[in-house]
Design a protein around this motif. Structure first.
Motif, short mmCIF file in Angstrom:
data_model
loop_
_atom_site.label_atom_id
_atom_site.label_comp_id
_atom_site.label_asym_id
_atom_site.label_seq_id
_atom_site.Cartn_x
_atom_site.Cartn_y
_atom_site.Cartn_z
N PRO A 192 39.81 -24.52 -12.11
CA PRO A 192 39.12 -24.96 -11.19
C PRO A 192 37.71 -24.84 -10.70
CG PRO A 192 40.13 -22.74 -10.91
CD PRO A 192 40.53 -23.39 -11.92
N SER A 231 35.76 -10.67 -13.50
CA SER A 231 35.15 -11.39 -12.44
C SER A 231 35.37 -10.94 -10.55
CB SER A 231 36.02 -12.47 -12.90
OG SER A 231 37.06 -12.91 -12.23
N ASN A 247 37.34 -13.08 -4.14
CA ASN A 247 37.04 -12.49 -5.65
C ASN A 247 37.54 -13.76 -6.66
OD1 ASN A 247 40.06 -12.55 -5.63
ND2 ASN A 247 40.44 -10.27 -5.64
N VAL A 294 36.56 -17.50 -8.65
CA VAL A 294 35.48 -18.60 -9.09
C VAL A 294 36.81 -19.67 -9.35
CG1 VAL A 294 34.98 -16.95 -10.77
CG2 VAL A 294 36.74 -18.26 -11.45
N PRO A 295 35.77 -20.53 -8.84
CA PRO A 295 34.30 -20.77 -8.56
C PRO A 295 33.98 -20.04 -8.02
CG PRO A 295 35.13 -23.40 -8.30
CD PRO A 295 36.22 -22.06 -8.74
N SER A 306 37.31 -23.78 -5.02
CA SER A 306 36.41 -25.53 -4.91
C SER A 306 37.40 -26.24 -4.40
CB SER A 306 38.10 -26.22 -6.53
OG SER A 306 39.19 -25.47 -5.83
N ASP A 363 45.58 -27.66 -5.24
CA ASP A 363 45.22 -26.67 -5.18
C ASP A 363 46.34 -25.30 -5.56
OD1 ASP A 363 43.83 -24.04 -5.15
OD2 ASP A 363 42.51 -24.61 -3.39
N GLN A 387 47.31 -25.92 -9.46
CA GLN A 387 46.63 -25.23 -10.06
C GLN A 387 47.07 -24.10 -10.59
OE1 GLN A 387 43.16 -23.38 -8.38
NE2 GLN A 387 42.07 -25.58 -8.03
N1 LIG Z 1 43.05 -21.30 -5.51
C1 LIG Z 1 41.54 -21.22 -5.91
C2 LIG Z 1 40.91 -20.01 -6.50
C3 LIG Z 1 40.84 -20.70 -7.61
C4 LIG Z 1 41.35 -19.37 -9.19
O1 LIG Z 1 42.11 -18.55 -8.50
N2 LIG Z 1 39.89 -18.92 -10.02
C5 LIG Z 1 40.38 -18.55 -10.87
C6 LIG Z 1 40.65 -18.33 -12.28
S1 LIG Z 1 41.30 -20.20 -12.64
C7 LIG Z 1 40.43 -16.73 -11.07
O2 LIG Z 1 39.29 -16.44 -10.30
N3 LIG Z 1 41.31 -15.79 -11.37
C8 LIG Z 1 40.57 -14.18 -11.20
C9 LIG Z 1 40.36 -13.81 -12.46
O3 LIG Z 1 41.14 -13.84 -13.38
O4 LIG Z 1 40.15 -12.25 -12.80
C10 LIG Z 1 40.44 -22.36 -6.05
O5 LIG Z 1 40.65 -23.32 -6.40
O6 LIG Z 1 38.92 -22.20 -6.16
#
Ligand SMILES: N[C@@H](CCC(=O)N[C@@H](CS)C(=O)NCC(=O)O)C(=O)O
Length: 246
Positions: free
Chosen positions: A14, A39, A51, A53-54, A66, A101, A104
């Motif tokens: 994402p 992160s 908490n 990303v992005p 996202s 989403d 993902q």
């Molecule tokens: N579904 C949300 C959330 C994205 C998400 O879960 N991102 C993961 C990375 S792919 C993250 O930040 N994980 C926290 C971690 O790995 O500590 C989006 O599209 O922004």
């Protein structure tokens, strides 16, 4: 418009969606790489509401997620649009985007499961990243982080097996949206940017690429994300891949 700053995790799909949408808008941004798990605290300390990303700082504001980023970018700079102007078509794109989403999580669970078994391929996913320490060192000392990420993402055998079993149906669904013109049109939309990086991440697995690359979903992933870093050699038990013979 002030300088945009995008917080990402290297190899995060994402995060790639957000980068591609910023590029599409022609908005220059500074990419800040964060270590997974760590992160979470960093983003909280920077007063982001959640908490993951992005996460984007733009003109003093904070936008996270996202899908939220897609909408904020269209609001701030309508051209080129990330959503169709026709209301019915927009509903379809938003449905595909919302499904994406959720989808993902599938390649995310597969990745942490695989990295827990063998961290060596992680380095390839961090190509071009600036983590503050050498990537090789981060990978070498990253065992506890990877274990935590696998736990947080519920990357259990059972879940991974189920995600591999559902993948052919997921790809059918994406192919269907492509043949209906919801995805893969002349102008890429927010759903293309949402879904293609997930498919592209799945294609970094040697176990999965042959079953994906020649399908419309795989071709779309290569079109939208021609260069996504990372490669994972065969890792899943053969019986878990039974439904994925190309
Ligand atoms: N579904 C949300 C959330 C994205 C998400 O879960 N991102 C993961 C990375 S792919 C993250 O930040 N994980 C926290 C971690 O790995 O500590 C989006 O599209 O922004």
């Amino acid at each position: 418009m002030g300088r945009a700053k995008l917080y990402v995790i290297p190899g995060s799909h994402p995060s790639r969606s957000a980068m591609l949408m910023l590029d599409r808008k022609g908005i220059p941004f500074k990419r800040v790489d964060l270590m997974p798990v760590i992160s979470k605290g960093v983003l909280r300390a920077m007063r982001f509401p959640a908490n993951t990303v992005p996460a984007l700082k733009l003109d003093g504001g904070r936008v996270q997620g996202s899908r939220e980023i897609a909408r904020e970018l269209d609001r701030m700079q309508p051209d080129p649009p990330l959503f169709p102007s026709d209301p019915d078509q927009r509903v379809k794109v938003e449905e595909a985007e919302a499904w994406g989403d959720g989808f993902q999580h599938n390649p995310r669970q597969l990745s942490w499961w695989a990295f827990k078994r063998n961290r060596a391929p992680m380095e390839s996913y961090s190509e071009g990243a600036r983590l503050g320490i050498p990537v090789g060192l981060a990978v070498k000392t990253g065992g506890p982080l990877v274990a935590a990420a696998a736990r947080l993402n519920e990357s259990t055998d059972e879940n991974v097996r189920a995600k591999l079993a559902s993948l052919p149906g997921d790809l059918d669904r994406i192919d269907g949206w492509i043949s209906d013109g919801v995805l893969g049109g002349e102008e890429l939309n927010a759903a293309d940017y949402q879904i293609a990086p997930s498919v592209r991440l799945a294609m970094t697995f040697d176990d999965l690429r042959p079953a994906i690359e020649n399908r419309p979903a795989g071709q779309l992933a290569m079109r939208v994300v021609p260069d996504f870093p990372g490669r994972t050699p065969p890792v899943f038990p053969a019986e878990w891949l039974a439904g994925l013979r190309p």
